[in-house]
Design a protein around this motif. Structure first.
Motif, PDB file in Angstrom:
ATOM      1  N   ARG A 191       9.570  10.452   5.831  1.00 10.01           N
ATOM      2  CA  ARG A 191       8.165  10.099   5.579  1.00 10.01           C
ATOM      3  C   ARG A 191       7.459  11.174   4.766  1.00 10.01           C
ATOM      4  N   ARG A 199      12.274   9.279   2.094  1.00  9.19           N
ATOM      5  CA  ARG A 199      11.564   8.133   2.658  1.00  9.19           C
ATOM      6  C   ARG A 199      11.687   8.148   4.177  1.00  9.19           C
ATOM      7  N   LYS A 200      12.926   8.431   4.650  1.00 12.21           N
ATOM      8  CA  LYS A 200      13.148   8.426   6.091  1.00 12.21           C
ATOM      9  C   LYS A 200      12.406   9.552   6.787  1.00 12.21           C
ATOM     10  N   ASP A 252       7.226  -3.753   1.208  1.00 16.94           N
ATOM     11  CA  ASP A 252       7.479  -2.425   0.629  1.00 16.94           C
ATOM     12  C   ASP A 252       6.651  -1.362   1.340  1.00 16.94           C
ATOM     13  N   LEU A 253       5.410  -1.717   1.656  1.00 15.96           N
ATOM     14  CA  LEU A 253       4.538  -0.743   2.334  1.00 15.96           C
ATOM     15  C   LEU A 253       5.186  -0.286   3.642  1.00 15.96           C
ATOM     16  N   LEU A 254       5.704  -1.255   4.404  1.00 15.44           N
ATOM     17  CA  LEU A 254       6.338  -0.881   5.676  1.00 15.44           C
ATOM     18  C   LEU A 254       7.628  -0.101   5.447  1.00 15.44           C
ATOM     19  N   ARG A 255       8.310  -0.385   4.322  1.00 16.83           N
ATOM     20  CA  ARG A 255       9.513   0.417   4.012  1.00 16.83           C
ATOM     21  C   ARG A 255       9.133   1.862   3.773  1.00 16.83           C
ATOM     22  N   THR A 256       7.969   2.082   3.109  1.00 17.90           N
ATOM     23  CA  THR A 256       7.578   3.473   2.846  1.00 17.90           C
ATOM     24  C   THR A 256       7.278   4.202   4.157  1.00 17.90           C
ATOM     25  N   TYR A 257       6.962   3.453   5.212  1.00 17.27           N
ATOM     26  CA  TYR A 257       6.773   4.095   6.526  1.00 17.27           C
ATOM     27  C   TYR A 257       8.096   4.209   7.276  1.00 17.27           C
ATOM     28  N   ASN A 258       9.176   3.714   6.643  1.00 23.88           N
ATOM     29  CA  ASN A 258      10.471   3.663   7.308  1.00 23.88           C
ATOM     30  C   ASN A 258      10.364   2.884   8.625  1.00 23.88           C
ATOM     31  N   TYR A 299       6.147  10.853   1.763  1.00 23.96           N
ATOM     32  CA  TYR A 299       5.100  10.457   0.815  1.00 23.96           C
ATOM     33  C   TYR A 299       4.271   9.299   1.366  1.00 23.96           C
ATOM     34  N   GLY A 316      -4.007  -4.446  -0.087  1.00 26.53           N
ATOM     35  CA  GLY A 316      -3.018  -4.954   0.863  1.00 26.53           C
ATOM     36  C   GLY A 316      -3.328  -4.619   2.309  1.00 26.53           C
ATOM     37  N   PRO A 358       0.302   3.020   9.979  1.00 30.90           N
ATOM     38  CA  PRO A 358       1.459   3.922   9.845  1.00 30.90           C
ATOM     39  C   PRO A 358       1.594   4.858  11.040  1.00 30.90           C
ATOM     40  N   MET A 413       4.933  -6.723  -1.560  1.00 31.33           N
ATOM     41  CA  MET A 413       4.177  -5.480  -1.459  1.00 31.33           C
ATOM     42  C   MET A 413       3.971  -5.073   0.003  1.00 31.33           C
ATOM     43  N   GLN A 414       3.650  -6.059   0.848  1.00 35.28           N
ATOM     44  CA  GLN A 414       3.448  -5.771   2.265  1.00 35.28           C
ATOM     45  C   GLN A 414       4.727  -5.222   2.895  1.00 35.28           C
ATOM     46  N   PHE A 417      -0.580   1.001  -3.353  1.00 30.26           N
ATOM     47  CA  PHE A 417      -0.224  -0.070  -4.289  1.00 30.26           C
ATOM     48  C   PHE A 417      -1.441  -0.518  -5.093  1.00 30.26           C
ATOM     49  N   ALA A 471      -2.810  -3.451  -5.259  1.00 31.47           N
ATOM     50  CA  ALA A 471      -3.739  -4.170  -4.384  1.00 31.47           C
ATOM     51  C   ALA A 471      -3.848  -3.388  -3.078  1.00 31.47           C
ATOM     52  N   GLU A 499      16.038   8.518  -0.568  1.00 26.72           N
ATOM     53  CA  GLU A 499      16.257   7.783   0.675  1.00 26.72           C
ATOM     54  C   GLU A 499      15.954   8.668   1.894  1.00 26.72           C
ATOM     55  N   ALA A 558      12.125   5.542  -3.214  1.00 28.83           N
ATOM     56  CA  ALA A 558      13.347   4.893  -2.719  1.00 28.83           C
ATOM     57  C   ALA A 558      13.139   3.405  -2.489  1.00 28.83           C
ATOM     58  N   LEU A 559      12.245   2.807  -3.289  1.00 22.31           N
ATOM     59  CA  LEU A 559      12.103   1.347  -3.244  1.00 22.31           C
ATOM     60  C   LEU A 559      12.986   0.694  -4.312  1.00 22.31           C
ATOM     61  N   TYR A 611       2.182   5.939  -0.092  1.00 18.90           N
ATOM     62  CA  TYR A 611       2.246   5.110  -1.300  1.00 18.90           C
ATOM     63  C   TYR A 611       1.030   4.201  -1.338  1.00 18.90           C
ATOM     64  N   ARG A 641       8.633   3.881  -8.063  1.00 18.66           N
ATOM     65  CA  ARG A 641       9.345   3.201  -6.974  1.00 18.66           C
ATOM     66  C   ARG A 641      10.702   3.864  -6.694  1.00 18.66           C
TER      67      ARG A 641
END
Lengths: 287, 260
Positions: free
Chosen positions: B80, B77-78, A185-191, B82, B90, B104, A182-183, B86, B88, B74, B57-58, B84, B53
Motif C-alpha cells: 500500500r 501495491r501490496k 481498480d480502486l479496490l485493487r490499489t488498496y490490495n 500509493y 467514484g 481504505p 474504475m471501482q 481517478f 472520476a 506488485e 501495478a494495474l 490513486y 497504471r
C-alpha cells in the motif's frame, strides 16, 4: 387527485366493456332457454337476465364483487368457503417458496460472479429450467416429493421457489457485476481481498437490482404456489378454488379467486416496494 | 531514504489486440525522486495513463524494469505504497463522505479510533470539514473530487498517483483545486505523479514535466521546472512560466502529437 382521475377513467372504461361483454356472452344461453320454452324474448327482457345468471359464461362485475365480498368477509376465516382461509394457504406457500427461491438465487448469483466454472455452467441450466412449462413439472415435483414422504406446504413452496429464483439470479448477477472497472481498480490499489470487494462494493451496489428482481420473483412465487395447488387434489388454497370452480362451472368463484390472487400479488409487490424505499433511503441511495 | 521513489528502465508495454499489437509504451526511462511533483502530458494514446497504471501495478509491463520504493510495482501495491486518484471521483453513493474516506482504512484494518482521527484529519486537509455526514450527491463535482483525494490520502502513503483528476471540472474550479493541491503537496511532502492534458496545469503544478507522444507511447522531453515552490496563481503570467509552457508545446509538436 390528478393521479386518481385517469386511473378511475380507465377503470370505468374496463368495467363498461366488461358489462358489455357479459351481456354479449351470456345472451345465447338466455335465448336458448327462451327457444326451448317456445317463447320469444326481447333484448329489454334479456338484458337484466344476463346479469344474474347462476353460472354465467362471464360473470358481471357486480356478481364477482359480491362473490369476493362473501368470500372475504361473509365467512368465518377458518371456513372452507372463506377466501381468507384459502388465500392464507396459498400465501404461506408463496412466502416460504419466495424465501427459498431468493436465498438460492442470491447464492447462485454469488457463485456465478466469483467462480468461472459456475459462470459457464449454471446460467444455461437456470435458463433451461425456465423453458420447461411449470404446469408440466409441478405434478412431477409433487409426486416425487410425496413418494419420499414430503407433502403439504413444502412441495408447493418448492414449485414457488422454482419460479422465483430465476429473476433473482439474473438480477443479482447483473447487480454484483455493476461496479465499473474504475471501482474495481480502486479496490485493487488498496490490495483489498475478494471478500472485502464483495461486502464493501459488490453487495451494496447490487441492492437496487435485487429489489427489482424481488418484485418479479414474488409475483412468480404466487403463480408457482397456485399452480402447485392444482394437481394436489384441490383441497385448499386459491388454486384449489380455481380448480373446484372449473369442475362445477362456478365461474363467479373462479373470478373471485382470481381477484384475490391479483390483490395478494399487488400487496406483496407493494410491500417489497416499501422495503426497497426504506432500505435505499437508509443507504443514502434514494434522493 | 536515499534512492529514487520510482525508476523505469527501458520500460515497454504492448497490448495484444484483435488488430495486432499496440505499443502503449516503448523504451521509457525515468527517475522520480522523493518529494517530486511530476506531470505526464501528451495527447490521448501517448501512454501517460498506462505508465501511471503500470506504476500502480494495474497494468503489467512487457519489457524493461520498473521499481517503486525499490520494490516491484506488485509488491509496492501490496504494501500500500500509493494512493490513486481517478478521473472520476467514484465515491460510493451509499456511503457518506466520511464513510467513503474511511473505506481504505476499513479494508486495511485500522482501528476505529484511528479511522476516526484520520478521516477528520484528511477532510480538514482538503477543506471539507463539516461535510463528513453528507452523501456524495449532495456535493458539487469539485467537492466530490476533493473527497476522493482525501480518500487517497487517508492511509498516508508516500506516493500519490493522480490520473487527470480535474479533467472533468470547469476551469474556475480546476484553478482552485490546483492551488489547493500545491498547498497540500507542500504540507505533506508526498511524491506526486500527475497525468494531465492541460499545458498550464502541468507547468503550474510540477517540479518536472514529462512530455510524451503516441504511436508508440514514449517520452520526448523531460523539463525540470525552474519555478519556485511557492506559486501564486498569477505566476502563470510570468515570463518564466510562459517560456516553460512554450517548451512543453514545442515538445508536443516535435512528437507530432498535435497534428493541426
Amino acid at each position: 387527485m390528478k393521479a386518481v382521475v385517469p386511473i378511475l377513467t380507465v377503470l370505468a372504461v374496463i368495467v363498461a366493456l366488461w358489462y358489455a361483454a357479459a351481456v354479449w356472452m351470456n345472451a345465447p344461453w338466455e335465448r336458448d332457454q327462451a327457444a326451448r320454452a317456445g317463447t320469444a324474448i326481447t333484448f329489454a327482457q334479456l338484458l337484466p337476465l344476463t346479469m344474474v345468471q347462476e353460472r354465467p359464461v362471464l360473470p358481471a362485475p357486480h356478481q364477482v364483487a359480491v362473490g369476493l365480498w362473501e368470500g372475504l368477509a361473509g365467512q368465518a376465516i377458518t371456513s372452507k368457503r372463506s377466501l381468507v382461509y384459502h388465500g392464507w394457504v396459498t400465501l404461506s406457500a408463496t412466502l416460504l417458496g419466495f424465501a427459498i427461491g431468493t436465498t438460492a438465487g442470491v447464492l447462485l448469483a454469488v457463485g456465478i460472479v466469483h467462480n468461472r466454472a459456475m459462470d459457464l455452467s449454471v446460467m444455461p441450466w437456470a435458463i433451461a429450467s425456465q423453458t420447461i412449462p411449470i404446469l408440466a413439472i409441478a405434478p412431477m415435483i409433487i409426486v416425487v416429493l410425496n413418494s419420499v414422504g414430503v407433502s403439504g406446504l413444502l412441495p408447493k413452496a418448492i414449485i414457488s421457489a422454482y419460479l422465483s429464483f430465476f429473476p433473482v439470479v439474473v438480477g443479482m448477477v447483473k447487480g454484483l457485476r455493476s461496479p465499473d472497472a474504475m471501482q474495481l481498480d480502486l479496490l485493487r490499489t488498496y490490495n483489498a481481498s475478494r471478500a472485502a470487494t464483495f461486502w464493501k462494493l459488490r453487495l451494496p451496489a447490487s441492492m437496487p437490482y435485487l429489489f427489482t428482481s424481488l418484485k418479479v420473483g414474488i409475483a412468480a412465487a404466487l403463480v408457482g404456489a397456485i399452480v402447485g395447488e392444482l394437481p394436489t387434489g384441490a383441497v385448499a388454497g386459491l388454486g384449489a378454488r380455481l380448480l373446484q370452480g372449473s369442475y362445477y362451472g362456478q365461474t363467479v368463484q373462479i373470478w373471485a379467486a382470481l381477484f384475490t390472487a391479483a390483490f395478494a400479488a399487488a400487496a406483496l409487490v407493494a410491500l417489497i416496494g416499501a422495503v426497497q424505499r426504506v432500505t435505499l433511503r437508509r443507504m443514502g441511495m434514494a434522493r | 531514504m536515499a534512492g529514487p521513489v520510482i525508476e523505469a528502465r527501458g520500460l515497454g508495454l504492448t497490448f495484444q489486440t484483435g488488430d495486432g499489437p499496440v505499443h502503449a509504451l516503448k523504451d521509457v526511462n525515468l527517475t522520480i525522486g522523493r518529494g517530486d511533483f511530476v506531470s505526464f502530458i501528451g495527447p490521448s494514446g501517448c501512454g501517460k495513463t498506462t505508465f501511471l497504471r503500470a506504476i500502480a501495478a494495474l497494468e503489467q509491463p512487457t519489457e524493461g524494469t520498473l521499481t517503486v520504493n525499490g520494490m516491484t510495482p506488485e509488491q509496492a501495491r501490496k504494501s500500500r505504497a500509493y494512493g490513486y486518484v481517478f478521473q472520476a471521483a467514484g465515491l460510493y453513493p451509499w456511503r457518506t463522505i466520511a464513510g467513503n474516506v474511511r473505506l481504505p482504512l476499513e479494508i486495511m484494518g485500522f482501528s476505529k479510533v484511528e479511522q476516526e482521527a484520520r478521516v477528520n484529519n484528511v477532510l480538514q486537509l482538503v477543506d471539507l470539514e463539516g461535510f463528513g455526514k453528507k452523501f456524495p450527491w449532495q456535493l458539487s463535482g469539485g467537492m466530490q473530487q476533493r473527497a476522493s483525494i482525501a480518500r487517497a490520502l487517508a492511509f498516508d502513503a508516500d506516493i500519490l498517483l493522480m490520473d487527470e483528476p480535474f479533467g472533468a471540472l470547469d476551469e474556475i474550479v480546476r484553478d482552485r483545486l490546483n492551488e489547493e493541491l500545491l498547498k497540500l503537496w507542500a504540507r505533506t511532502g508526498k511524491t506526486i505523479g500527475f497525468v494531465t492534458h492541460s499545458i498550464p496545469e502541468a507547468v503550474y503544478l510540477s517540479t518536472r514535466i514529462v512530455v510524451m507522444s503516441p504511436r508508440p507511447g514514449r517520452i520526448t522531453d523531460v523539463i525540470d521546472s525552474p519555478l519556485p515552490k511557492e506559486r501564486p496563481l498569477d505566476i502563470r503570467d510570468s515570463a518564466e512560466f510562459i517560456a516553460i509552457a512554450h517548451r512543453v508545446r514545442e515538445g508536443l509538436r516535435a512528437g507530432h502529437s498535435y497534428e493541426v
